[in-house]
Write a protein that holds these residues in place. Structure first.
Motif, PDB file in Angstrom:
ATOM      1  N   ARG A 104      -3.875   7.335   2.338  1.00  0.00           N
ATOM      2  CA  ARG A 104      -4.644   8.432   2.213  1.00  0.00           C
ATOM      3  C   ARG A 104      -5.941   8.583   1.632  1.00  0.00           C
ATOM      4  O   ARG A 104      -6.835   9.001   2.290  1.00  0.00           O
ATOM      5  CB  ARG A 104      -3.649   9.730   1.680  1.00  0.00           C
ATOM      6  N   VAL A 105      -6.243   7.899   0.510  1.00  0.00           N
ATOM      7  CA  VAL A 105      -7.375   7.627  -0.085  1.00  0.00           C
ATOM      8  C   VAL A 105      -8.327   6.683   0.659  1.00  0.00           C
ATOM      9  O   VAL A 105      -9.414   6.994   1.171  1.00  0.00           O
ATOM     10  CB  VAL A 105      -7.410   6.888  -1.515  1.00  0.00           C
ATOM     11  N   MET A 106      -7.808   5.896   1.391  1.00  0.00           N
ATOM     12  CA  MET A 106      -8.455   4.760   2.367  1.00  0.00           C
ATOM     13  C   MET A 106      -9.037   5.458   3.483  1.00  0.00           C
ATOM     14  O   MET A 106     -10.177   5.557   3.827  1.00  0.00           O
ATOM     15  CB  MET A 106      -7.875   3.777   2.755  1.00  0.00           C
ATOM     16  N   ASP A 117       0.332  -1.278   7.243  1.00  0.00           N
ATOM     17  CA  ASP A 117       0.796  -2.152   6.133  1.00  0.00           C
ATOM     18  C   ASP A 117       0.909  -3.674   6.663  1.00  0.00           C
ATOM     19  O   ASP A 117       0.457  -3.806   7.840  1.00  0.00           O
ATOM     20  CB  ASP A 117       2.391  -1.757   5.647  1.00  0.00           C
ATOM     21  N   ILE A 157       0.759  -1.110  -0.043  1.00  0.00           N
ATOM     22  CA  ILE A 157       0.054  -0.132  -0.081  1.00  0.00           C
ATOM     23  C   ILE A 157       0.883   1.265   0.093  1.00  0.00           C
ATOM     24  O   ILE A 157       1.867   1.360   0.844  1.00  0.00           O
ATOM     25  CB  ILE A 157      -0.935   0.045   1.455  1.00  0.00           C
ATOM     26  N   THR A 158       0.821   2.176  -1.179  1.00  0.00           N
ATOM     27  CA  THR A 158       1.377   3.325  -1.040  1.00  0.00           C
ATOM     28  C   THR A 158       0.870   4.321   0.010  1.00  0.00           C
ATOM     29  O   THR A 158      -0.352   4.271   0.509  1.00  0.00           O
ATOM     30  CB  THR A 158       1.493   3.916  -2.428  1.00  0.00           C
ATOM     31  N   ASP A 196       0.027   7.260  -0.653  1.00  0.00           N
ATOM     32  CA  ASP A 196      -1.056   7.994  -1.402  1.00  0.00           C
ATOM     33  C   ASP A 196      -2.333   7.146  -1.401  1.00  0.00           C
ATOM     34  O   ASP A 196      -3.626   7.612  -1.172  1.00  0.00           O
ATOM     35  CB  ASP A 196      -0.913   8.388  -2.760  1.00  0.00           C
ATOM     36  N   GLU A 197      -2.347   5.806  -1.454  1.00  0.00           N
ATOM     37  CA  GLU A 197      -3.282   4.946  -1.435  1.00  0.00           C
ATOM     38  C   GLU A 197      -4.080   4.857  -0.080  1.00  0.00           C
ATOM     39  O   GLU A 197      -5.269   4.980   0.132  1.00  0.00           O
ATOM     40  CB  GLU A 197      -3.207   3.469  -2.006  1.00  0.00           C
ATOM     41  N   LYS A 225      -4.899  -7.954  -1.800  1.00  0.00           N
ATOM     42  CA  LYS A 225      -4.361  -7.677  -3.302  1.00  0.00           C
ATOM     43  C   LYS A 225      -4.229  -8.969  -3.865  1.00  0.00           C
ATOM     44  O   LYS A 225      -3.116  -9.568  -3.337  1.00  0.00           O
ATOM     45  CB  LYS A 225      -3.258  -6.607  -3.479  1.00  0.00           C
ATOM     46  N   ALA A 276      -9.580   2.863  -2.794  1.00  0.00           N
ATOM     47  CA  ALA A 276      -8.232   2.551  -3.362  1.00  0.00           C
ATOM     48  C   ALA A 276      -7.816   1.566  -4.108  1.00  0.00           C
ATOM     49  O   ALA A 276      -6.822   1.532  -4.658  1.00  0.00           O
ATOM     50  CB  ALA A 276      -7.195   2.566  -2.095  1.00  0.00           C
ATOM     51  N   GLY A 277      -8.843   0.766  -4.693  1.00  0.00           N
ATOM     52  CA  GLY A 277      -8.844  -0.170  -5.433  1.00  0.00           C
ATOM     53  C   GLY A 277      -8.278  -1.633  -4.919  1.00  0.00           C
ATOM     54  O   GLY A 277      -7.926  -2.396  -5.729  1.00  0.00           O
ATOM     55  N   TYR A 278      -8.488  -1.774  -3.949  1.00  0.00           N
ATOM     56  CA  TYR A 278      -8.242  -3.235  -3.094  1.00  0.00           C
ATOM     57  C   TYR A 278      -9.538  -3.880  -2.865  1.00  0.00           C
ATOM     58  O   TYR A 278     -10.387  -3.310  -2.494  1.00  0.00           O
ATOM     59  CB  TYR A 278      -7.331  -2.877  -1.683  1.00  0.00           C
TER      60      TYR A 278
END
Length: 139
Positions: free
Chosen positions: A8-10, A32, A2-3, A5-6, A104, A133-135
């Motif tokens: 932060r989206v979460m 993480d 997880i980055t 930025d991701e 993922k 976040a796409g997960y």
């Protein structure tokens, strides 16, 4: 992995879901796969102790590989086991819904912990953040 930025989206999307549902002020923590902090926010009006609760929900999920709902069920069936497990992790597990695994390709890459409203509402907010976040999420 997880980055930042991701993560932060979460956080942002979990909070947005809480506002959309009219929930009490939320605190959101993203860890993480090693249980290390990536992001945390506590909304205005949330009690100051919420960091440890949010982190404990996420930490329990990532360390045991079980979402908070499964940890709660295990605690109800085998309280001695969850108490011993919590001892192994220095009391840092909070085994209730709101600790949601981030997946993922079927592998655990982290966890989100949300606290502030009912545990089930907390979990719904976490799932929304993870999906944004796409997960995939396992609540």
């Amino acid at each position: 992995m997880i980055t930042l930025d991701e993560a932060r989206v979460m956080v942002a999307e979990a909070r947005a879901k809480g506002r959309a549902l009219g929930l009490k002020p939320l605190s959101v923590c993203v860890l993480d796969a090693g249980g290390h902090l990536l992001a945390f926010e506590r909304e205005d009006g949330a009690s100051p102790g919420r960091f440890e609760i949010a982190r404990g929900k996420a930490y329990g999920a990532v360390m045991t590989g079980l979402p908070g709902s499964a940890q709660k069920a295990r605690a109800e069936e085998q309280g001695y086991f969850m108490a011993a497990l919590n001892g192994v992790y220095d009391g840092r597990l909070v085994p209730v819904p709101g600790g949601v695994l981030v997946l993922k390709d079927g592998a655990v890459v982290g966890a989100v912990g949300v606290t502030g409203d009912t545990s089930d509402n907390d979990a719904a907010a976490a799932v929304a953040g993870i999906a944004a976040a796409g997960y995939a999420a396992l609540a």
